[in-house]
Design a protein around this motif. Sequence first.
Motif, PDB file in Angstrom:
ATOM      1  N   GLN A  35      31.889 -10.305  78.735  1.00 43.22           N
ATOM      2  CA  GLN A  35      32.057  -8.972  79.307  1.00 43.22           C
ATOM      3  C   GLN A  35      31.570  -7.887  78.338  1.00 43.22           C
ATOM      4  O   GLN A  35      30.927  -6.923  78.748  1.00 43.22           O
ATOM      5  CB  GLN A  35      33.520  -8.732  79.676  1.00 43.22           C
ATOM      6  N   ASP A  38      27.826  -7.917  78.420  1.00 44.98           N
ATOM      7  CA  ASP A  38      27.336  -7.272  79.642  1.00 44.98           C
ATOM      8  C   ASP A  38      27.438  -5.751  79.538  1.00 44.98           C
ATOM      9  O   ASP A  38      26.540  -5.029  79.960  1.00 44.98           O
ATOM     10  CB  ASP A  38      28.116  -7.756  80.864  1.00 44.98           C
ATOM     11  N   ASP A  39      28.545  -5.262  78.972  1.00 44.95           N
ATOM     12  CA  ASP A  39      28.700  -3.821  78.796  1.00 44.95           C
ATOM     13  C   ASP A  39      27.656  -3.287  77.826  1.00 44.95           C
ATOM     14  O   ASP A  39      27.132  -2.187  78.013  1.00 44.95           O
ATOM     15  CB  ASP A  39      30.097  -3.480  78.281  1.00 44.95           C
ATOM     16  N   GLU A  43      23.737  -4.134  83.256  1.00 42.54           N
ATOM     17  CA  GLU A  43      23.535  -5.150  84.281  1.00 42.54           C
ATOM     18  C   GLU A  43      22.528  -4.637  85.303  1.00 42.54           C
ATOM     19  O   GLU A  43      22.531  -3.458  85.657  1.00 42.54           O
ATOM     20  CB  GLU A  43      24.857  -5.478  84.987  1.00 42.54           C
ATOM     21  N   GLU A  44      21.711  -5.529  85.775  1.00 50.03           N
ATOM     22  CA  GLU A  44      20.741  -5.205  86.819  1.00 50.03           C
ATOM     23  C   GLU A  44      21.489  -4.940  88.124  1.00 50.03           C
ATOM     24  O   GLU A  44      22.555  -5.493  88.357  1.00 50.03           O
ATOM     25  CB  GLU A  44      19.773  -6.373  87.022  1.00 50.03           C
ATOM     26  N   PRO A  51      22.976  -0.646  89.591  1.00 50.72           N
ATOM     27  CA  PRO A  51      22.840  -1.138  88.215  1.00 50.72           C
ATOM     28  C   PRO A  51      23.752  -0.363  87.270  1.00 50.72           C
ATOM     29  O   PRO A  51      24.099   0.792  87.529  1.00 50.72           O
ATOM     30  CB  PRO A  51      21.373  -0.885  87.897  1.00 50.72           C
ATOM     31  N   ARG A  52      24.178  -1.027  86.201  1.00 49.24           N
ATOM     32  CA  ARG A  52      24.992  -0.370  85.172  1.00 49.24           C
ATOM     33  C   ARG A  52      24.165  -0.293  83.902  1.00 49.24           C
ATOM     34  O   ARG A  52      23.734  -1.320  83.388  1.00 49.24           O
ATOM     35  CB  ARG A  52      26.262  -1.163  84.889  1.00 49.24           C
TER      36      ARG A  52
END
Length: 98
Positions: A35, A38-39, A43-44, A51-52
């Motif tokens: 996580q 990912d942060d 993220e796509e 998206p982020r």
Amino acid sequence: MNVELLLWLGGGAAALLAIAPVIRWTHRVLVHVEQIADDWTGEEGRPGVPPRPGVMERLEAIERRVTAVEHELLPNSGTSLRDAVDRVDRRTAAASDE
């Protein structure tokens, strides 16, 4: 032979039960690490989910906004908010002297 097999199976089951908490803890830690990754990277987007952006993209956006605010708060060629406040202040001071 049957007793020996039962002992082996019982020992294996005991070993699995003994290491199960370690496996659970390791899984939880790895999920949190994933996580965080990912942060950090972002993220796509996928269907229905926007998206982020990652941390570096967010920092870049914050820096752009701060630069824009600084531009308005510092005197420059006469177009900043600070310049406008200074003009109003001079006019008000001149009007109050009259």
